[in-house]
Design a protein around this motif. Sequence first.
Motif, short mmCIF file in Angstrom:
data_model
loop_
_atom_site.label_atom_id
_atom_site.label_comp_id
_atom_site.label_asym_id
_atom_site.label_seq_id
_atom_site.Cartn_x
_atom_site.Cartn_y
_atom_site.Cartn_z
N VAL A 177 5.12 29.40 -43.83
CA VAL A 177 4.27 29.70 -42.67
C VAL A 177 5.07 29.57 -41.39
N ALA A 178 5.89 28.53 -41.29
CA ALA A 178 6.73 28.35 -40.11
C ALA A 178 7.70 29.51 -39.94
N PHE A 179 8.24 30.00 -41.04
CA PHE A 179 9.14 31.16 -40.97
C PHE A 179 8.39 32.39 -40.47
N ALA A 180 7.19 32.60 -41.01
CA ALA A 180 6.39 33.75 -40.61
C ALA A 180 6.01 33.68 -39.13
N ARG A 181 5.91 32.46 -38.60
CA ARG A 181 5.53 32.29 -37.20
C ARG A 181 6.73 32.33 -36.26
N GLU A 183 10.06 30.76 -36.78
CA GLU A 183 11.13 29.75 -36.85
C GLU A 183 12.09 30.17 -37.96
N ARG A 184 13.08 30.99 -37.60
CA ARG A 184 13.89 31.67 -38.61
C ARG A 184 15.38 31.36 -38.54
N SER A 185 15.79 30.42 -37.73
CA SER A 185 17.20 30.05 -37.68
C SER A 185 17.58 29.32 -38.96
N PRO A 186 18.72 29.65 -39.57
CA PRO A 186 19.11 29.01 -40.82
C PRO A 186 19.27 27.50 -40.74
N ASP A 187 19.46 26.96 -39.55
CA ASP A 187 19.66 25.51 -39.44
C ASP A 187 18.37 24.75 -39.17
N ARG A 188 17.23 25.42 -39.28
CA ARG A 188 15.95 24.77 -38.97
C ARG A 188 15.12 24.43 -40.20
N GLY A 189 15.39 25.04 -41.34
CA GLY A 189 14.67 24.68 -42.56
C GLY A 189 13.85 25.79 -43.18
N PRO A 190 12.93 26.43 -42.46
CA PRO A 190 12.10 27.47 -43.08
C PRO A 190 12.90 28.61 -43.70
N TRP A 191 14.03 28.97 -43.08
CA TRP A 191 14.88 30.03 -43.65
C TRP A 191 15.35 29.64 -45.04
N LEU A 192 15.77 28.40 -45.21
CA LEU A 192 16.26 27.94 -46.51
C LEU A 192 15.11 27.83 -47.51
N VAL A 193 13.93 27.46 -47.06
CA VAL A 193 12.75 27.44 -47.93
C VAL A 193 12.48 28.84 -48.46
N LEU A 194 12.57 29.85 -47.58
CA LEU A 194 12.35 31.23 -48.00
C LEU A 194 13.38 31.66 -49.04
N VAL A 195 14.64 31.33 -48.80
CA VAL A 195 15.69 31.67 -49.77
C VAL A 195 15.42 30.98 -51.10
N GLY A 196 15.04 29.70 -51.04
CA GLY A 196 14.72 28.98 -52.27
C GLY A 196 13.55 29.59 -53.01
N ALA A 197 12.51 29.97 -52.28
CA ALA A 197 11.34 30.60 -52.92
C ALA A 197 11.74 31.90 -53.60
N ALA A 198 12.61 32.68 -52.94
CA ALA A 198 13.09 33.93 -53.53
C ALA A 198 13.86 33.66 -54.82
N LEU A 199 14.70 32.63 -54.82
CA LEU A 199 15.45 32.28 -56.03
C LEU A 199 14.52 31.84 -57.16
N VAL A 200 13.47 31.08 -56.81
CA VAL A 200 12.51 30.65 -57.83
C VAL A 200 11.84 31.86 -58.47
N VAL A 201 11.39 32.79 -57.65
CA VAL A 201 10.67 33.97 -58.17
C VAL A 201 11.61 34.86 -58.98
N LEU A 202 12.78 35.14 -58.43
CA LEU A 202 13.73 36.01 -59.13
C LEU A 202 14.25 35.35 -60.41
N GLY A 203 14.47 34.05 -60.35
CA GLY A 203 14.93 33.35 -61.54
C GLY A 203 13.88 33.29 -62.63
N ALA A 204 12.61 33.39 -62.25
CA ALA A 204 11.53 33.34 -63.23
C ALA A 204 11.55 34.53 -64.18
N SER A 205 12.29 35.56 -63.84
CA SER A 205 12.35 36.73 -64.71
C SER A 205 12.91 36.37 -66.08
N ALA A 206 13.68 35.27 -66.15
CA ALA A 206 14.22 34.85 -67.45
C ALA A 206 13.09 34.52 -68.43
#
Length: 297
Positions: A177-181, A183-206
């Motif tokens: 939610v913070a990213f969507a609002r 807060e998108r700088s890589p050093d702030r946290g939400p950006w890394l959460v988004l990357v992590g969420a993408a890895l979780v979803v893409l990795g689930a294809s296994a």
Amino acid sequence: IVGALNAVCAVFVYLVAVRYLPVAAAVAVPAVWLLMASHASLTVWAATMPALVAMCLLAGGTLALQGRHWIVATICFCAGSLSYELVLPVAGAAVLVVGDHRAVGWLRRALMVVALGLTVAWISTHSIYPVAPALPPLSEFWDSLVGRGIVGNEDPASWLRLGLEWLTLGGAAVGLVAFARGERSPDRGPWLVLVGAALVVLGASAWVNLQFLELPLGPTDRINAVSALGVAAIWVGIAQFLWTRDRRGLQVATVVAAVALCGVAAVGHVATMASWSRAGDDVAALFRYLEAEFELP
């Protein structure tokens, strides 16, 4: 060899991450990943080496693409996918988003996509397992990542397992939610959460074509390798987000929560490693029994 591959993969993940993140966060992501109980099979069981090689090639290919070496990246992505197909969706996403698009233009990226497409075609027609895609139970998947997959116990206390699952999910939701609002700088946290969420979803294809490996513990936890790295990124991103609020009390709470979480993960990892050790003793005992009861040919 397995230990060396784990070290190589962790270094590659760090080198990829440090191009975007502060050094502390870039170190924390692979460190937390290695600490998870669900990483145990990649640490002790040689049969999981194809998955570990695939992870190394995925991280190495991403690093090469960041450095504008798109041919090397293509070879790494395709070889990694052939080694263990769970990295293929992440490799495809990396082709689209990683690196300088001016240095590696869309024509070259299109060629990379074609190479990955040919790899998919070959894997689909030469599968050693029956190809019958189906979505796994989401509760089992999440439990294998942040529930029993962290605690390292088949029947942990419900409050601990559910607490880990819901707190991780809630923290990820806040970060997204913070990213969507904005807060998108890589050093702030939400950006890394988004990357992590993408890895979780893409990795689930296994899981889509490996329903018979749905147990979240033991030798089958290798199918969570990519998604577990995503969970590590989510946790570090949540910690980043809370730390950068610049509130003393919140920062103290972040440190306490991080220490507690790492403590739980470390205990779970030790428990899982102990189970692996006992399993080895059981196999040795079985062979001794068979030798005593039956004549060898």
